[in-house]
Write a protein that holds these residues in place. Structure first.
Motif: not given
Length: 617
Positions: A205, A207, A239, A242, A245-247, A251, A254
Motif C-alpha cells: 500500500t 500512501f 492518506q 483514506e 485505512r491509513a490509521r 500511517v 502521506n
C-alpha cells in the motif's frame, strides 16, 4: 504525347491511382465493392506501366535511360501493392483463404515489406520527376543530374524505412534507459526471487497524493516488481482520502509505503520532500527486500556460541588493542529476518543444541570447546544440523569438529605480497588477503555472478586444508580461493621464504555430511573470522559472502541474488593522495597545457614558408 515529352503526367497518374485506390478500398469495405476497387486499381496501374513501356521503346539515347528509371519506380510501387493485396481481405477473397491463417509468418513479412516498397517507389520517383522538370527546356538531358536525384530519393526512402522500423521495434520492446544523475532503484534479482517464491498474498500500500513525483517513482518500482508474481498486490492511496485505512496500518500522513500480510505490517518512510526522499528512494530496493522477508518468510533462529573467547565476547586485555567485534554481523542477521541468541554451557550446549536452531555459529573462538559441547555439536550435525565455523588463526584447531568433516586447520597465517588490501601501509598489510575467485556453489551464488566486481577481504586468514579424498558420506566444495600468489607465512615476516609455497589456498569450504537425518548436514568453514568483523562486513563482497552463506545454511539459497542500490559512494583519499591531487591540478595540468601549446606553435613556425630575400611578386 511524343517520345520527347515529359513523363510527369504519367507519374502523377501512377501515384494518384496508387494512393486513391488504397483510400477507395477503405471506403468500399467488404463485398463486391472491394473486389471491384482492387481490379480497377490494378488494371489502371498495369495500363500506366504499359504506356510508359511504349514510350521507352520509342525513346532514344538519354530519354530511354530516364524512362527505364521511371518504370523501375513504377514496378517497385506495383510490387508493394501486390504484397499488400496478398495479405489483405481482398487477397483472402481472391485466393480463397487468408494468408494470415495459411502462412502467418509470410503475412507478417508482407505487412512489413509493402510500405517499404511504396516509399521506395514514390519518394525516388518524386525527386526524379523534379529533376526532369528542371531540364524540360534543356536541349540536352543531364542524366548524371537525374541519376543523383534518383539516388537521393532512394537514400531518403531508406532512411525513412529504417527510422520507422526502429521506432516500431522500440515500441514493441518497451525498453528505456535512465541516464539521469539521480535514479530510483529498480527491483533487484534477490527481491524478484522473494516475490516469485510467495505462497500467500502480500499487499503493498503506497500512501502518496496524486500529484506526488515521489509516489510515481515508488509506484513504477512496484509495477515492475509485481510482474514477478500475481500474489503481490499493489494499491496506491491518498492518506487524506483514506484516513481510516491509513490509521489501521499505523500511517498518519502521506509519504509511506506499507507491506502487509494479514495483520502484520512493515512500514518504510519515503517522504514527500525531495531532499529527504532522494536518499530513501536510492535504497528503496534494499528496504523493500528486507520488509518482504519479514512479512513473507518465517524467522530463523541462529545461535552464536559464547564462553570460548569468541570474537566480541571476550573481555579486552589491558594494554592490548581489542580486535574488531561482530556488531555489524549481528545487525546484518537481524536485518535478514534472523533471531540471534547466545549458546553456551549455561544455555545447555553441553547436552544438546536447542531444537529451534536453524544454525549454530562459532565466531572465532580462541579456546577449545569442551568435550561435551563437541559431542552435542557432532550429534546435531548427524541429525542434519547446520554449522557456521569462522576460525581464528591464533585460536584452536577444532579437530574434534573438523576431522569428521575431512578438514584440518593450521594456525599458520597466509600472506600475499602482490594482491592485498592496504590499511596501514606497513608490511603487515600483506596479511589482508583480497580475492575474487569463487566456485559455482550456492553458498557463493551472488559472488560467482558478480566476479571481480565484488572482491572479498580476509584480513588475517589461517591455513585450511581439505582432506583428499574426503571421508565417506562427506562432500567438499572450496567456494572461495585465495589469490594464486598467496603463501603460508610460517615465520610471520610477511615475505615469502623457501618452503612457503605460492598457490590458491582455500579460504572458505562448504561441506555436506550424510548422517542419521533425512537431510544432509551443511557446514560452512571460513579460514578467518575477520571477514565478518566490524568495518569489513559492510563492504559489498563480504556482505554478499555472509548473505549467501546464511541462505545456503538455512535452506533459502533459491532467493540468493543482488539487491539494487543507487546511493552515491563517497570518495575518500588518504592525506598522501590529497597532496598528489592538489599538485596535479594546480601545477601539472596547467604545465601540460602550456607545454602542448608551445610545442604546436613552434612546429607551425618551423613549417611556415619563408619569403625570398628582396621580396618579389
Amino acid at each position: 504525347m511524343s517520345p520527347r515529352g515529359s513523363s510527369r503526367p504519367l507519374s502523377l497518374a501512377f501515384a494518384g491511382v496508387l494512393l486513391l485506390g488504397l483510400i477507395a478500398e477503405r471506403i468500399a469495405g467488404a463485398g463486391s465493392g472491394l473486389t471491384a476497387v482492387g481490379v480497377v486499381r490494378t488494371a489502371l496501374l498495369l495500363g500506366i506501366i504499359a504506356r510508359g513501356a511504349m514510350w521507352m521503346v520509342r525513346a532514344e539515347g538519354e530519354r530511354e535511360v530516364l524512362w527505364r528509371w521511371v518504370l523501375a519506380c513504377y514496378a517497385a510501387g506495383l510490387a508493394g501493392l501486390l504484397l499488400y493485396t496478398a495479405q489483405s481481405e481482398l487477397g483472402a477473397r481472391l485466393l480463397g483463404v487468408s494468408l494470415a491463417e495459411s502462412s502467418p509468418g509470410l503475412a507478417v513479412v508482407f505487412q512489413a515489406l509493402f510500405p517499404a516498397l511504396l516509399v521506395s517507389s514514390l519518394v525516388p520517383l518524386a525527386l526524379l520527376e523534379s529533376s526532369l522538370a528542371a531540364m524540360a527546356r534543356a536541349p540536352v538531358l543531364e542524366t548524371d543530374r537525374a541519376r543523383g536525384a534518383l539516388f537521393s530519393g532512394v537514400g531518403t526512402a531508406s532512411v525513412l524505412v529504417f527510422a520507422c522500423s526502429t521506432l516500431y521495434v522500440a515500441t514493441q520492446l518497451d525498453t528505456g534507459w535512465d541516464l539521469s544523475y539521480f535514479r530510483t532503484t529498480r527491483p533487484g534479482e534477490s527481491t524478484r526471487k522473494v516475490v516469485q517464491a510467495l505462497t500467500e498474498p502480500i499487499r503493498a500500500t503506497l500512501f502518496f497524493p496524486p500529484a506526488s513525483e515521489e509516489g510515481e517513482l515508488v509506484a513504477q518500482y512496484f509495477r515492475e516488481l509485481a510482474q514477478a508474481s500475481p500474489l503481490l498486490q499493489v494499491e496506491r492511496l491518498d492518506q487524506a482520502m483514506e484516513p481510516a485505512r491509513a490509521r489501521a496500518m499505523g500511517v498518519m500522513t502521506n509519504g509511506f509505503l506499507v507491506l502487509s500480510r494479514g495483520e502484520q505490517h512493515e512500514m518504510y518512510t519515503v517522504g514527500l520532500e525531495p531532499e529527504r526522499s532522494r536518499a530513501q528512494l536510492a535504497r528503496l530496493d534494499q528496504a523493500v527486500h528486507r520488509r518482504l522477508l519479514l512479512v513473507s518468510r518465517p524467522k530463523h533462529v541462529l545461535y552464536l556460541t559464547t564462553g570460548h573467547g569468541e570474537r566480541g565476547d571476550a573481555r579486552p586485555v589491558p594494554g592490548v588493542p581489542a580486535p574488531p567485534g561482530l556488531g555489524d554481523f549481528k545487525d546484518f542477521l537481524h536485518a535478514h529476518n534472523v533471531v540471534v541468541r547466545s549458546l553456551s554451557v549455561a544455555e545447555g550446549l553441553g547436552n544438546e543444541v536447542p531444537p529451534d536452531a536453524a544454525a549454530v555459529v562459532i565466531p572465532g573462538a580462541t579456546q577449545e570447546l569442551l568435550p561435551g559441547e563437541v559431542t552435542a555439536l557432532r550429534d546435531y550435525l548427524d541429525r542434519g544440523g547446520r554449522l557456521w565455523l569462522a576460525l581464528e588463526p591464533d585460536g584452536p584447531a577444532h579437530a574434534g569438529l573438523l576431522a569428521p568433516l575431512g578438514l584440518k586447520f593450521v594456525g599458520t597465517p597466509l600472506a600475499n605480497d602482490q594482491a592485498f588490501f592496504r590499511s596501514t601501509r606497513q608490511l603487515s598489510d600483506r596479511a589482508n588477503l583480497g580475492t575474487a575467485l569463487y566456485s559455482a556453489h550456492p553458498s557463493v551464488a551472488t559472488l560467482s555472478s558478480l566476479g571481480p566486481q565484488a572482491p572479498v577481504a580476509f584480513p588475517g586468514a589461517g591455513l585450511l586444508e581439505p582432506e583428499l579424498p574426503p571421508p565417506a558420506g562427506v562432500s567438499h566444495d572450496v567456494t572461495v580461493w585465495a589469490h594464486e600468489a598467496t603463501f603460508p607465512d610460517m615465520d610471520r615476516d610477511f615475505t615469502q621464504d623457501p618452503g612457503e609455497e605460492r598457490r590458491g589456498w582455500p579460504l572458505m569450504v562448504a561441506v555436506q555430511k550424510m548422517g542419521r537425518g533425512q537431510e544432509p548436514a551443511r557446514v560452512v568453514v571460513m579460514a578467518d573470522v575477520d571477514a565478518l568483523a566490524d568495518g569489513v562486513l559492510p563492504t559489498m563482497g563480504n556482505a554478499y559472502l555472509a548473505l549467501d552463506a546464511l541462505r545456503w545454511l538455512t535452506g533459502d539459497e533459491s532467493i540468493s541474488g543482488t539487491v539494487s542500490n543507487e546511493e552515491d559512494v563517497a570518495l575518500r583519499h588518504t592525506r598522501e593522495q590529497d597532496v598528489i591531487w592538489f599538485y596535479a591540478t594546480v601545477f601539472l595540468a596547467p604545465a601540460m597545457v602550456l607545454g602542448t601549446g608551445f610545442f604546436v606553435t613552434r612546429r607551425r613556425g618551423q613549417r611556415a614558408p619563408r619569403m625570398p630575400e628582396g621580396g618579389g611578386r
